[in-house]
Design a protein around this motif. Structure first.
Motif, mmCIF file in Angstrom:
data_model
loop_
_atom_site.group_PDB
_atom_site.id
_atom_site.type_symbol
_atom_site.label_atom_id
_atom_site.label_comp_id
_atom_site.label_asym_id
_atom_site.label_seq_id
_atom_site.Cartn_x
_atom_site.Cartn_y
_atom_site.Cartn_z
ATOM 1 N N ILE A 153 0.837 -1.210 0.000
ATOM 2 C CA ILE A 153 0.000 0.000 0.000
ATOM 3 C C ILE A 153 0.869 1.255 0.000
ATOM 4 O O ILE A 153 0.597 2.208 -0.742
ATOM 5 C CB ILE A 153 -0.950 -0.014 1.207
ATOM 6 C CG1 ILE A 153 -1.958 -1.160 1.084
ATOM 7 C CG2 ILE A 153 -1.687 1.317 1.339
ATOM 8 C CD1 ILE A 153 -2.760 -1.414 2.344
ATOM 9 N N THR A 154 1.905 1.265 0.819
ATOM 10 C CA THR A 154 2.799 2.430 0.879
ATOM 11 C C THR A 154 3.499 2.651 -0.448
ATOM 12 O O THR A 154 3.727 3.796 -0.857
ATOM 13 C CB THR A 154 3.830 2.234 1.998
ATOM 14 O OG1 THR A 154 3.160 2.007 3.237
ATOM 15 C CG2 THR A 154 4.719 3.461 2.143
ATOM 16 N N THR A 155 3.838 1.571 -1.119
ATOM 17 C CA THR A 155 4.527 1.679 -2.402
ATOM 18 C C THR A 155 3.613 2.217 -3.494
ATOM 19 O O THR A 155 4.041 3.029 -4.327
ATOM 20 C CB THR A 155 5.071 0.298 -2.822
ATOM 21 O OG1 THR A 155 5.943 -0.197 -1.803
ATOM 22 C CG2 THR A 155 5.837 0.390 -4.134
ATOM 23 N N CYS A 156 2.371 1.787 -3.477
ATOM 24 C CA CYS A 156 1.456 2.106 -4.570
ATOM 25 C C CYS A 156 0.629 3.362 -4.350
ATOM 26 O O CYS A 156 0.099 3.928 -5.315
ATOM 27 C CB CYS A 156 0.521 0.922 -4.822
ATOM 28 S SG CYS A 156 1.357 -0.597 -5.314
ATOM 29 N N PHE A 157 0.506 3.808 -3.087
ATOM 30 C CA PHE A 157 -0.372 4.934 -2.791
ATOM 31 C C PHE A 157 0.295 5.877 -1.797
ATOM 32 O O PHE A 157 1.293 5.518 -1.160
ATOM 33 C CB PHE A 157 -1.707 4.438 -2.213
ATOM 34 C CG PHE A 157 -2.425 3.458 -3.084
ATOM 35 C CD1 PHE A 157 -3.213 3.894 -4.137
ATOM 36 C CD2 PHE A 157 -2.297 2.092 -2.869
ATOM 37 C CE1 PHE A 157 -3.873 2.987 -4.955
ATOM 38 C CE2 PHE A 157 -2.950 1.167 -3.673
ATOM 39 C CZ PHE A 157 -3.742 1.624 -4.720
#
Length: 229
Positions: A153-157
């Motif tokens: 999630i941190t990587t994508c958003f």
């Protein structure tokens, strides 16, 4: 369209070219993974598999979170087109951009798992009852799976850290297929280390990140539809 542009388009659009581009991207991502995790990887390979080395092993794993995040971002955003391949540049930008946000997730998770692992490894000395040890294992596995969600999630958003933590826990239940897929990947990684070594797992790093991206797609798609404008 000019002859040069037409030729470039033909080179970049064929199935063979796309396959070659995908292999090229995976190889470059693998090389970048090895470079960014090299200090820790060397330490892991040199460490004896002894419970007293658990804190040192955790220290060696500190570069892993940002490196995996950068690899995941690269595979997600690099178009497999031979006329426009820049996976190394994408990886470097992603590593710098995600270093802070990913570290805020990865380092506390790694510290917590290390504390649990040390206590379990010395459960006789600290007097842990069997039921408490089993509960710690369940909590650790759950935290690890939530941590994988949080890393993706941190990587994508771009969310606040506390919102990432909430979404990561929420999607453990909301998307059980993703949770099972992540658990299978972690079990496979543990098996590779047990049968081979940390070095073997590192050499397969780009493949594991690609599988992580594929497994996480339902969660990523749901977040895009329901939690982003």
């Amino acid at each position: 369209m000019s002859d040069t542009a037409r030729a470039g388009r033909q080179v970049g659009d064929g199935p063979l070219a796309r396959g070659a581009a995908t292999v090229h991207i995976l190889l470059v991502v693998e090389l970048m993974l090895l470079l960014t995790t090299a200090p820790g990887l060397v330490g892991l390979v040199l460490l004896d598999r002894d419970r007293s080395n658990l804190p040192l092993a955790a220290l060696c794993l500190t570069p892993l979170g940002p490196a995996v995040a950068a690899a995941l971002h690269t595979l997600r955003h690099q178009r497999p087109d031979l006329t426009d391949l820049r996976p190394a540049a994408v990886f470097r930008r992603a590593w710098r951009a995600n270093l802070g946000p990913v570290s805020r997730i990865w380092l506390p998770l790694l510290l917590w798992l290390t504390v649990v692992a040390v206590n379990l490894a010395h459960r006789a000395a600290v007097g842990l009852p069997g039921w408490w040890s089993a509960l710690l294992v369940v909590v650790a596995v759950t935290a690890l799976l939530a941590g994988v969600n949080a890393l993706v999630i941190t990587t994508c958003f771009t969310f606040r850290t506390r919102d990432v933590a909430r979404l990561a826990a929420y999607f453990l239940i909301r998307r059980p297929g993703v949770t099972i897929g992540h658990a299978a990947l972690l079990a496979l990684a543990a098996g590779v280390v047990a049968v081979g070594s940390e070095a073997v797992l590192a050499l397969l790093g780009a493949v594991f990140v690609a599988l992580l991206h594929r497994t996480s797609r339902p969660m990523i798609d749901t977040i895009e539809k329901e939690f982003t404008a």
